[in-house]
Design a protein around this motif. Structure first.
Motif, short mmCIF file in Angstrom:
data_model
loop_
_atom_site.label_atom_id
_atom_site.label_comp_id
_atom_site.label_asym_id
_atom_site.label_seq_id
_atom_site.Cartn_x
_atom_site.Cartn_y
_atom_site.Cartn_z
N ASP A 236 -72.62 24.45 -3.97
CA ASP A 236 -71.60 23.52 -4.46
C ASP A 236 -70.84 22.86 -3.31
O ASP A 236 -70.98 23.23 -2.15
CB ASP A 236 -70.65 24.20 -5.45
CG ASP A 236 -69.81 25.29 -4.83
OD1 ASP A 236 -69.47 25.19 -3.63
OD2 ASP A 236 -69.47 26.25 -5.55
N ASP A 237 -70.05 21.86 -3.66
CA ASP A 237 -69.35 21.03 -2.67
C ASP A 237 -68.33 21.80 -1.83
O ASP A 237 -67.88 21.30 -0.81
CB ASP A 237 -68.67 19.85 -3.35
CG ASP A 237 -69.67 18.86 -3.93
OD1 ASP A 237 -70.86 18.92 -3.54
OD2 ASP A 237 -69.27 18.03 -4.76
N ASP A 238 -67.94 23.00 -2.26
CA ASP A 238 -66.99 23.81 -1.51
C ASP A 238 -67.66 24.57 -0.37
O ASP A 238 -66.98 25.10 0.51
CB ASP A 238 -66.28 24.81 -2.42
CG ASP A 238 -65.40 24.12 -3.45
OD1 ASP A 238 -64.96 22.97 -3.20
OD2 ASP A 238 -65.15 24.72 -4.52
N SER A 239 -68.99 24.63 -0.38
CA SER A 239 -69.73 25.34 0.67
C SER A 239 -69.72 24.51 1.95
O SER A 239 -69.62 23.29 1.91
CB SER A 239 -71.18 25.56 0.23
OG SER A 239 -71.24 26.32 -0.94
N GLU B 166 -76.41 22.35 11.83
CA GLU B 166 -75.36 22.64 12.81
C GLU B 166 -74.18 21.68 12.64
O GLU B 166 -73.33 21.60 13.51
CB GLU B 166 -75.92 22.52 14.22
CG GLU B 166 -77.01 23.53 14.51
CD GLU B 166 -77.66 23.33 15.86
OE1 GLU B 166 -77.14 22.54 16.67
OE2 GLU B 166 -78.69 23.97 16.09
N ALA B 167 -74.13 20.98 11.54
CA ALA B 167 -73.09 19.97 11.32
C ALA B 167 -71.74 20.62 11.04
O ALA B 167 -71.67 21.68 10.41
CB ALA B 167 -73.49 19.07 10.16
N ASP B 168 -70.68 19.98 11.52
CA ASP B 168 -69.35 20.45 11.18
C ASP B 168 -68.89 19.76 9.90
O ASP B 168 -69.50 18.82 9.43
CB ASP B 168 -68.38 20.21 12.34
CG ASP B 168 -68.25 18.73 12.68
OD1 ASP B 168 -69.01 17.91 12.13
OD2 ASP B 168 -67.39 18.40 13.52
N ASP B 169 -67.82 20.26 9.33
CA ASP B 169 -67.34 19.75 8.05
C ASP B 169 -66.48 18.50 8.23
O ASP B 169 -65.35 18.42 7.75
CB ASP B 169 -66.53 20.84 7.33
CG ASP B 169 -67.42 21.95 6.80
OD1 ASP B 169 -68.58 21.67 6.46
OD2 ASP B 169 -66.94 23.10 6.73
N SER B 170 -67.02 17.48 8.88
CA SER B 170 -66.29 16.23 9.06
C SER B 170 -66.54 15.30 7.88
O SER B 170 -67.50 15.46 7.13
CB SER B 170 -66.73 15.54 10.35
OG SER B 170 -68.04 15.03 10.21
N GLU B 171 -65.67 14.32 7.76
CA GLU B 171 -65.81 13.35 6.67
C GLU B 171 -67.10 12.53 6.83
O GLU B 171 -67.78 12.24 5.84
CB GLU B 171 -64.59 12.42 6.67
CG GLU B 171 -64.42 11.67 5.38
CD GLU B 171 -63.09 10.94 5.31
OE1 GLU B 171 -63.13 9.73 5.05
OE2 GLU B 171 -62.05 11.59 5.52
N ALA B 172 -67.48 12.21 8.05
CA ALA B 172 -68.72 11.45 8.29
C ALA B 172 -69.94 12.26 7.90
O ALA B 172 -70.86 11.74 7.26
CB ALA B 172 -68.80 11.04 9.76
N ASN B 173 -69.96 13.55 8.25
CA ASN B 173 -71.09 14.41 7.87
C ASN B 173 -71.16 14.59 6.36
O ASN B 173 -72.25 14.63 5.79
CB ASN B 173 -71.00 15.77 8.57
CG ASN B 173 -71.34 15.68 10.04
OD1 ASN B 173 -72.02 14.76 10.48
ND2 ASN B 173 -70.85 16.64 10.81
#
Length: 190
Positions: free
Chosen positions: A94-97, A146-153
């Motif tokens: 889900d989107d919270d992960s 390896e992506a961080d939880d940024s708005e762009a990602n």
């Protein structure tokens, strides 16, 4: 939509995989199922359970509750693909992960789709667009999480996930038997 929302709860299938000490992943399992269905195959419940057990490669045997979950997943997925709403829900976290987990699962889903789709023999050649989609899925399957939880990602992930969802429906539409008026009986696997 008349489907039970719990059918697509990733965590339930992750728990099932954990209970089975499975090597396979829920997203890959669902991708494989959608790939086979998109390519034109229909599986009866017994065949699907054998395929699922093989894909999960678990060391424990599948309990009755697990069998029910897998059959519900099969039936809900087939109903979505063959329904008039041109809609498919991907079995993903889900989107919270964390975005890294969701990206990895999307790659696993695409890998499963390619495996399932590739197992089905087709009489007709695929369109250039369909071949392009399979090429894209192969690239997505190589995602390194390896992506961080940024708005762009987050935005990139949502865009790629929506592409995968719509492209799966396009492949399903292209690869169905010519006689769409008569439902095809379930195929028995050997």
């Amino acid at each position: 939509m008349a489907l039970m929302p719990a059918v697509y709860e990733y965590d339930r299938y992750a728990e099932l995989c954990n209970d089975l000490a499975a090597v396979g992943h829920p997203a890959e399992l669902h991708g494989h199922l959608v790939g086979r269905l998109a390519a034109g195959t229909r599986l009866d419940h017994a065949s699907w359970l054998r395929v699922a057990q093989e894909l999960l490669d678990g060391r424990a045997s599948l309990a009755e509750a697990g069998k029910v979950m897998l059959i519900q997943l099969h039936d809900a997925t087939l109903a979505q693909l063959t329904g008039s709403g041109f809609e498919i829900t991907l079995l993903l976290p889900d989107d919270d992960s964390p975005i890294a987990l969701r990206s990895q699962a999307l790659g696993q889903w695409c890998n499963g789709f390619l495996g399932g789709f590739g197992l089905v023999e087709r009489e007709a050649e695929l369109s250039e667009e369909a071949n392009g989609v399979l090429h894209d899925f192969a690239a997505i399957a190589q995602i390194q999480a390896e992506a961080d939880d940024s708005e762009a990602n987050e935005s990139d992930y949502m865009e790629v996930m929506e592409y995968v969802r719509m492209a799966s429906l396009m492949l399903f539409s292209e690869c169905q038997p010519a006689d769409k008026g008569q439902p095809e009986p379930p195929a028995a696997l050997h």
